[in-house]
Design a protein around this motif. Structure first.
Motif, PDB file in Angstrom:
ATOM      1  N   HIS A  86      -7.270  -1.358   4.503  1.00  0.00           N
ATOM      2  CA  HIS A  86      -6.512  -0.471   5.414  1.00  0.00           C
ATOM      3  C   HIS A  86      -6.555   0.985   4.924  1.00  0.00           C
ATOM      4  CE1 HIS A  86      -3.129   1.049   7.743  1.00  0.00           C
ATOM      5  NE2 HIS A  86      -2.421   1.231   6.657  1.00  0.00           N
ATOM      6  N   ASP A 134       5.729   4.508   5.039  1.00  0.00           N
ATOM      7  CA  ASP A 134       6.554   3.497   5.719  1.00  0.00           C
ATOM      8  C   ASP A 134       6.556   2.174   4.947  1.00  0.00           C
ATOM      9  OD1 ASP A 134       3.825   3.351   6.610  1.00  0.00           O
ATOM     10  OD2 ASP A 134       4.432   1.991   8.204  1.00  0.00           O
ATOM     11  N   HIS A 135       5.788   2.107   3.869  1.00  0.00           N
ATOM     12  CA  HIS A 135       5.811   0.934   2.969  1.00  0.00           C
ATOM     13  C   HIS A 135       6.313   1.289   1.563  1.00  0.00           C
ATOM     14  CE1 HIS A 135       3.543  -1.824   5.681  1.00  0.00           C
ATOM     15  NE2 HIS A 135       3.291  -0.644   6.232  1.00  0.00           N
ATOM     16  N   HIS A 181       1.165   4.026   2.013  1.00  0.00           N
ATOM     17  CA  HIS A 181       1.758   4.768   3.134  1.00  0.00           C
ATOM     18  C   HIS A 181       3.283   4.763   3.020  1.00  0.00           C
ATOM     19  CE1 HIS A 181      -1.963   4.448   5.951  1.00  0.00           C
ATOM     20  NE2 HIS A 181      -1.907   5.625   5.366  1.00  0.00           N
ATOM     21  N   HIS A 194       0.828  -1.212   0.000  1.00  0.00           N
ATOM     22  CA  HIS A 194       0.000   0.000   0.000  1.00  0.00           C
ATOM     23  C   HIS A 194       0.860   1.259   0.000  1.00  0.00           C
ATOM     24  CE1 HIS A 194       0.631  -0.501   4.334  1.00  0.00           C
ATOM     25  NE2 HIS A 194       0.188   0.717   4.525  1.00  0.00           N
ATOM     26  N   ASP A 236      -0.429  -3.854   5.925  1.00  0.00           N
ATOM     27  CA  ASP A 236      -1.248  -3.357   7.034  1.00  0.00           C
ATOM     28  C   ASP A 236      -2.683  -3.803   6.771  1.00  0.00           C
ATOM     29  OD1 ASP A 236       1.019  -2.211   7.997  1.00  0.00           O
ATOM     30  OD2 ASP A 236       0.414  -0.131   7.674  1.00  0.00           O
TER      31      ASP A 236
HETATM   32 ZN   LIG Z   1      -0.309   1.735   6.453  1.00  0.00          ZN
END
Ligand SMILES: [Zn+2]
Length: 473
Positions: free
Chosen positions: A163, A67-68, A65, A63, A188
């Motif tokens: 998510h 942090d990914h 975000h 996804h 997530d």
């Molecule tokens: Zn996330």
């Protein structure tokens, strides 16, 4: 031929999601996240990436975000030339998120150089808008549910994770010497309690599961998020205060805006100005409307954002608009990023609003350990102050946390999700959680299902499906 997994991030922590797969000489990276939060994490973004990015065959993204996804521009700059395979929704969101991240990197390097406020001479951005543009050309959006052949006995499909828009579980199938084997990464995982998003697709079988554990040792409330938010709005309104809500620009900001509208429609809160001080959140809303496959909203929402928005809704497009919003008096609601107070426009609002006891600061999302958000949430009210932009700011405002709006599964959700599988996995690796959350969830899973559940530690490696031992660690 066995499958090897190397956990290069989001192990013992919730940031920097990166897992490397080695199979028949092929190297596949699942997620390519930025390390965010305390300095010791952020410094890892500057370390030389191993293996050499030029030797990685493909990157699979769960996804959007950061942090990914946030290390993608850098890894492409460093020589990764392969495809970035992801869902259509994630590809659309990355179009705004990665460009914005590149712009912020350039701006903060410029600021550091102009103010002399950096030990690095000159301060450099981790990546630029141009790097983000290059990474975006490597995206290969893929429909969910359909299997894609990656060659060399590997195929892949995405399932909805619920998510954020586009978020997906990743299933990889390998032709190993002990037969066809499935590894599933949850990324997530959503909890199905969103007012906008559909819940996750149910996973029916996998040999190995790589499971997130952000809330592995915690339970979220099951009472109404709408009632809880309404209560905070009314309380702040009665004080003629300003309600400041730090929110991730993608996902949470849209959810809150929509719940405020529902509360207005039901007459549960007065109509007061709601300012969305995040141009990126406004763009994300358009993408959210487009991806009907991920939402529960009816067709009235598919063409216009109108039914989403509170009656007195405004977007602060420019930084001047943002400063004007900062000067206005309440009652009023301001939604702004970043969600963990790591930077962005939210900090100006906090400097202005925290010293006034009529105001409320409302946290609605997970605050990572070491983040400014976590400090304000747990400590600033006790200390009576917080440091923002090198200034001590008194904290007189009410500080509230609502865990109802989390976009992650909690411990009970995870256990029910596993219980609903037709065939349980033989082994579960637990990542994306603080050590205590990883450990607690592992113990619960083992106690309930008898499955071997292992918290993964940073930079650990495991070998799976070898002919000598099907699950050799
Ligand atoms: Zn996330």
């Amino acid at each position: 031929m066995s499958v090897k997994l190397s956990f290069l991030g989001a192990a013992d922590t919730v940031t920097g999601s990166r897992t490397l797969i080695n199979f028949r000489g092929k190297q596949i990276l699942v997620d390519c996240g930025l390390f965010q939060g305390p300095k010791e994490y952020r410094e890892r973004n500057w370390a030389k990436f191993s293996p050499d990015p030029a030797n990685i065959d493909s990157i699979i993204l769960t996804h959007a975000h950061l942090d990914h996804s946030g290390y993608l521009p850098r890894i492409c700059h460093e020589g990764f030339k392969g495809p970035i395979i992801t869902s259509e929704g994630t590809a659309d969101l990355c179009g705004i998120i990665l460009r914005d991240a590149g712009w912020l990197e350039e701006e903060s390097a410029k600021f550091a150089n102009e103010s002399g406020y950096s030990n690095h001479k000159p301060a450099l951005p981790l990546f630029t808008v141009e790097d983000a543009e290059r990474a975006l050309t490597q995206f290969r959006p893929t429909k969910r549910q359909e299997w894609t052949d990656l060659g060399d006995g590997v195929s892949l499909r995405f399932l909805r994770a619920g998510h954020i828009i586009g978020a997906s579980l990743v299933q990889l199938s390998f032709e190993t010497e002990v037969g066809q084997k499935l590894i599933t990464f949850t990324g997530d995982l959503g909890n199905g309690r969103s007012y906008i998003l559909r819940g996750p697709d149910q996973l029916h079988e996998t040999d190995v599961l790589v499971l997130e554990s952000t809330y592995g040792d915690r339970l979220q409330p099951r009472t109404s998020a709408m009632d809880a938010l309404g209560e905070v709005v009314r309380r702040t309104y009665e004080r003629k205060g300003v309600l400041v809500i730090p929110a991730f620009a993608v996902g949470r900001a849209q959810e809150i805006t929509y719940i405020l509208r529902l509360l207005e429609d039901r007459g549960q809160i007065p109509k007061i100005p709601v300012i969305l001080d995040s141009p990126m959140a406004a763009s994300a809303m358009r993408i959210c409307l487009k991806h009907t496959e991920d939402q529960v909203l009816d067709s009235a929402f598919h063409t216009t954002a109108e039914p989403f928005l509170p009656q007195l809704f405004e977007v602060s497009a420019t930084s001047d608009d943002s400063m004007l919003a900062c000067m206005r008096s309440g009652p009023m609601i301001i939604i702004s990023a970043s969600g963990m107070l790591s930077g962005g426009r939210i900090l100006h609002h906090l400097k202005r609003r925290l010293p006034d006891s009529r105001n409320t600061l409302l946290f609605t999302g997970y605050q990572a350990e070491g983040s400014k958000g976590r400090y304000v949430q747990e400590q600033a009210a006790k200390d009576g102050k917080v440091r923002i932009h090198h200034e001590e700011i008194p904290v007189e405002a009410e500080v509230v946390t609502l865990d109802h709006l989390s976009s992650h599964v909690d411990q009970t959700d995870v256990l029910s999700y596993i219980e609903r599988m037709r065939k349980l996995p033989a082994k579960i690796y637990i990542n994306h959680g603080m050590p205590e959350a990883q450990r607690t969830l592992a113990q619960k899973i083992h106690a309930r299902f008898g499955i071997e559940a292992c918290p993964v530690s940073d930079n650990s490696r495991v070998e799976l499906f070898s002919s000598h031992n099907a699950f050799r660690r």
